[in-house]
Design an enzyme around this catalytic site. Sequence first.
Site, PDB file in Angstrom:
ATOM      1  N   PRO A  23       0.858  -1.201   0.000  1.00  0.00           N
ATOM      2  CG  PRO A  23       0.079  -0.967   2.192  1.00  0.00           C
ATOM      3  CD  PRO A  23       0.857  -1.884   1.295  1.00  0.00           C
ATOM      4  CG  MET A  24       3.503   2.019  -2.101  1.00  0.00           C
ATOM      5  SD  MET A  24       4.512   1.710  -3.560  1.00  0.00           S
ATOM      6  CE  MET A  24       3.369   0.836  -4.623  1.00  0.00           C
ATOM      7  CD  GLN A  79      -1.970   0.394   4.851  1.00  0.00           C
ATOM      8  OE1 GLN A  79      -1.616   1.439   4.332  1.00  0.00           O
ATOM      9  NE2 GLN A  79      -1.100  -0.520   5.276  1.00  0.00           N
ATOM     10  CB  CYS A 108       2.501   5.536   7.884  1.00  0.00           C
ATOM     11  SG  CYS A 108       2.925   7.088   7.053  1.00  0.00           S
ATOM     12  CE  LYS A 147       3.730  -2.348   4.637  1.00  0.00           C
ATOM     13  NZ  LYS A 147       4.658  -1.352   5.164  1.00  0.00           N
ATOM     14  CG  HIS A 175       8.925  -1.857   6.663  1.00  0.00           C
ATOM     15  ND1 HIS A 175       8.513  -0.765   5.935  1.00  0.00           N
ATOM     16  CD2 HIS A 175      10.258  -1.957   6.453  1.00  0.00           C
ATOM     17  CE1 HIS A 175       9.559  -0.232   5.310  1.00  0.00           C
ATOM     18  NE2 HIS A 175      10.621  -0.942   5.616  1.00  0.00           N
ATOM     19  CG  ASN A 208       7.571  -3.773   3.189  1.00  0.00           C
ATOM     20  OD1 ASN A 208       7.059  -2.755   3.628  1.00  0.00           O
ATOM     21  ND2 ASN A 208       8.120  -3.814   1.991  1.00  0.00           N
ATOM     22  CG  ASN A 210      16.631  -5.123   3.251  1.00  0.00           C
ATOM     23  OD1 ASN A 210      16.557  -3.904   3.383  1.00  0.00           O
ATOM     24  ND2 ASN A 210      17.106  -5.905   4.194  1.00  0.00           N
TER      25      ASN A 210
END
Length: 492
Positions: A23-24, A79, A108, A147, A175, A208, A210
């Site tokens: 999700p971005m 999301q 975030c 997330k 992440h 999430n 690398n």
Amino acid sequence: MAKLEGFEFWRKTLKEARFVVAPMVDQSELAWRLLSRRHGAQLCYTPMLHAQVFVRDANYRRENLYNEVCEEDRPLITQFCANDPEVFLKAALLAQDYCDAIDLNLGCPQMIAKRGHYGVFLQDEWELLEKMVRLAHEKLSVPITCKIRVFNELERTVHYAQMLEKAGCQLLTVHGRTKDQKGTMTGIANWEHIMAVRKAVNIPVFANGNIQHLSDVERCIQETGVQGVMSAEGNLHNPALFEGCSPPVWEMAEEYLEVVKQHPPCTLSYVRAHLFKLWHHTLQIHQDLREELAKVKNIEGLAGVSKQLRLRCQEEIAKGKDAEEKQGGLPFPHWICQPYVRPPPKDPVANGNSEGPEVKKTVCQKRALEDSDATADTLSKNKQKKRSRNPYKNFSPEQKPKYIKCEQCGNPKGNKCVFNLCRGCCKKKAFKEVADCPSHGLRFKTRAEKQKAEEDGKEEHGRKEGSETERSLGCSSPRPLSDPSTETPLPL
């Protein structure tokens, strides 16, 4: 039918997805998701949506989810960022029929998340998070997922993940960076924490961080044991990452623009941002087209700039610059889709020369917060300008007025609002109750009374005109010429 949970949800609903598009914000919109799916992505997330805005704004719902329903775009997870259990639940209930799961953003790290008190800045409020996840798990017809980012301490990261699982989380994306690892301080994601979480929970886990090539995906799955791997920046610079290939940039750019045309509307700023990412390395060389790409006002203009970039790259290829470009520090020539590696933070310098840790400490030291009586020398240039316009302006955070929140949405309320609400909420309430709010300049009651008075005046005027007409007709009605019994016959 009972709601699927855990591994059953991953196997049946998500079809054992291993390659996941993250999700971005403003970047994982429908057109980009469809492009990514064509090139190997098996699961996509919507951009992060603000739960509070989603609940109160029908246009926001339509533009960000309802208009983007597409059979090809499944499985799909929506999301939300939120910090209130009830608001999060309301938003999720409005979205659950348009996706396969609801995800709570707890990762975030940006400043806007800090100001809004959501994302990773909730990771210390376990009681609140447990309540949010549990309520959503109990009330929604689709699974709830989360997330997260990791803590510095591995053990605390594991306990955090177990708490969310116990509350009802059915899939966890980890992440492998802390909340401080962002921007120039991004650094390397910690797969050790991800592996520890995977071993400690009994639900599917996505990793999430690398991920720049397909080989990174395969290595991550092998080292951590996760069910799937999520990519954000790697996907933005190469949407064919999950296919294991690096095509020419113009192929991806032209295909993306074609998808945009097939699935309108698509916000121009989203399309522009994607082209900037795809052409990132080339635009470092062709600066004139970088400026032009920033200025064009429509999709056709963006397509035109992308075409010019393609022609310039093809000219370079024809001149045999392919081998030469490989030596510029990139693994491929600049016209090939490839990851962007963030440069490490630069060491502070004094007079152009890097010096010891004492200089570093001096250079990096932050200016103290200004007091209300601070001199011009201690204020930033921007604040000095503000003070020149207003000599009485107060820059002390402690003395600044504290805004009281609106009782409904949390925005700052009007200082003298009769309902103690912000203007948006006040307008809705005043309209519904036909009331006035002088503070916000709303005159629904006054207008209604004025309209009623005008209507009453018209009715009264009509009645007066009717009575006058009747009187005038009564006075001028013709008299009989004569009484027939006494009338003298007229001569023939």
